[in-house]
Design a protein around this motif. Sequence first.
Motif, PDB file in Angstrom:
ATOM      1  N   PHE A  13      43.028  41.573  44.797  1.00  0.00           N
ATOM      2  CA  PHE A  13      43.452  42.115  43.529  1.00  0.00           C
ATOM      3  C   PHE A  13      42.344  41.434  42.407  1.00  0.00           C
ATOM      4  CE2 PHE A  13      47.227  42.480  45.770  1.00  0.00           C
ATOM      5  CZ  PHE A  13      47.700  43.828  45.491  1.00  0.00           C
ATOM      6  N   ARG A  14      42.019  42.146  41.283  1.00  0.00           N
ATOM      7  CA  ARG A  14      41.035  41.619  40.467  1.00  0.00           C
ATOM      8  C   ARG A  14      41.789  42.026  39.189  1.00  0.00           C
ATOM      9  NH1 ARG A  14      36.174  39.431  39.350  1.00  0.00           N
ATOM     10  NH2 ARG A  14      34.935  40.461  37.706  1.00  0.00           N
ATOM     11  N   ILE A  15      41.738  41.264  38.004  1.00  0.00           N
ATOM     12  CA  ILE A  15      42.172  41.553  36.529  1.00  0.00           C
ATOM     13  C   ILE A  15      41.111  41.531  35.836  1.00  0.00           C
ATOM     14  CG2 ILE A  15      43.810  40.729  34.638  1.00  0.00           C
ATOM     15  CD1 ILE A  15      45.568  39.700  37.065  1.00  0.00           C
ATOM     16  N   THR A  47      38.140  38.209  43.475  1.00  0.00           N
ATOM     17  CA  THR A  47      39.418  38.751  43.832  1.00  0.00           C
ATOM     18  C   THR A  47      40.212  37.652  44.412  1.00  0.00           C
ATOM     19  OG1 THR A  47      38.965  39.842  46.363  1.00  0.00           O
ATOM     20  CG2 THR A  47      38.214  40.873  44.045  1.00  0.00           C
ATOM     21  N   TYR A  51      48.379  39.503  44.092  1.00  0.00           N
ATOM     22  CA  TYR A  51      48.589  39.775  42.812  1.00  0.00           C
ATOM     23  C   TYR A  51      49.078  38.678  41.927  1.00  0.00           C
ATOM     24  CZ  TYR A  51      50.090  41.970  38.315  1.00  0.00           C
ATOM     25  OH  TYR A  51      50.373  42.117  36.869  1.00  0.00           O
ATOM     26  N   ALA A  54      45.891  36.157  41.381  1.00  0.00           N
ATOM     27  CA  ALA A  54      44.969  36.729  40.454  1.00  0.00           C
ATOM     28  C   ALA A  54      45.400  36.525  39.035  1.00  0.00           C
ATOM     29  CB  ALA A  54      44.733  38.471  40.567  1.00  0.00           C
ATOM     30  N   LYS A  58      43.650  34.238  36.257  1.00  0.00           N
ATOM     31  CA  LYS A  58      43.218  34.641  35.077  1.00  0.00           C
ATOM     32  C   LYS A  58      43.872  33.802  33.766  1.00  0.00           C
ATOM     33  CE  LYS A  58      41.336  38.052  33.871  1.00  0.00           C
ATOM     34  NZ  LYS A  58      39.980  38.434  33.336  1.00  0.00           N
ATOM     35  N   GLN A  70      44.430  43.683  29.680  1.00  0.00           N
ATOM     36  CA  GLN A  70      44.111  43.443  30.797  1.00  0.00           C
ATOM     37  C   GLN A  70      44.986  44.599  31.884  1.00  0.00           C
ATOM     38  OE1 GLN A  70      41.929  40.359  31.881  1.00  0.00           O
ATOM     39  NE2 GLN A  70      41.383  41.223  29.659  1.00  0.00           N
ATOM     40  N   TYR A  72      44.786  45.672  36.343  1.00  0.00           N
ATOM     41  CA  TYR A  72      44.276  45.120  37.593  1.00  0.00           C
ATOM     42  C   TYR A  72      44.008  46.311  38.433  1.00  0.00           C
ATOM     43  CZ  TYR A  72      48.663  46.904  39.563  1.00  0.00           C
ATOM     44  OH  TYR A  72      49.618  47.768  40.050  1.00  0.00           O
ATOM     45  N   HIS A 148      42.680  51.686  37.889  1.00  0.00           N
ATOM     46  CA  HIS A 148      43.216  50.359  37.280  1.00  0.00           C
ATOM     47  C   HIS A 148      44.698  50.923  36.408  1.00  0.00           C
ATOM     48  CE1 HIS A 148      42.279  51.662  33.204  1.00  0.00           C
ATOM     49  NE2 HIS A 148      40.984  52.183  33.711  1.00  0.00           N
ATOM     50  N   VAL A 151      48.523  45.192  33.229  1.00  0.00           N
ATOM     51  CA  VAL A 151      48.975  44.076  33.630  1.00  0.00           C
ATOM     52  C   VAL A 151      50.070  43.665  32.361  1.00  0.00           C
ATOM     53  CG1 VAL A 151      48.783  41.393  33.842  1.00  0.00           C
ATOM     54  CG2 VAL A 151      47.027  43.108  34.637  1.00  0.00           C
TER      55      VAL A 151
END
Length: 160
Positions: A13-15, A47, A51, A54, A58, A70, A72, A148, A151
């Motif tokens: 996961f990336r935010i 990443t 979740y 991540a 952040k 934001q 994800y 995406h 969040v």
Amino acid sequence: MTAQVLDRTLSSFRIGDPNGAYPIFDATGSTIAPGRWNTPASPVIYTSEHYSTAVLEKLVHGSGRLPPNQHYVRVTIPRGLTYEIFSAAALPGWDTMPAAASKQFGEDWCLRKRSVILIVPSVVARLDNNILINPTHPEFSNITMSLHQPVYWDRRLFGA
């Protein structure tokens, strides 16, 4: 370390801000503000395997402020791609600041294109891992991301 071949599909996961200066799934930010595992010469996409990790990553880099807008993405790393797992025992001080040792390790991994992903421990969530992706590696085009999604921050994380 020697690259190995994934025998299963991995997710991470990336935010980020979809309306920000750079796309969420992009390495440009890592060349402007390098992280623990890279230098400006070695772009990577950071990443996390979960979740929740991540979100913690952040938060720890957000200086206690509620990050606006934001979203994800779920990243899919298919079986058959190359990976390397970082061994913390092999590099004492990887988790200290300044992060010179880990930056050198990550830069070498990236520039030599030893594998498309590098699995490293999270400093903020020690039992979890972060997955670094090398966008200059020939296998990078096989990695995909989802659309995406927002969040939703629990304001209690920010003392509200």
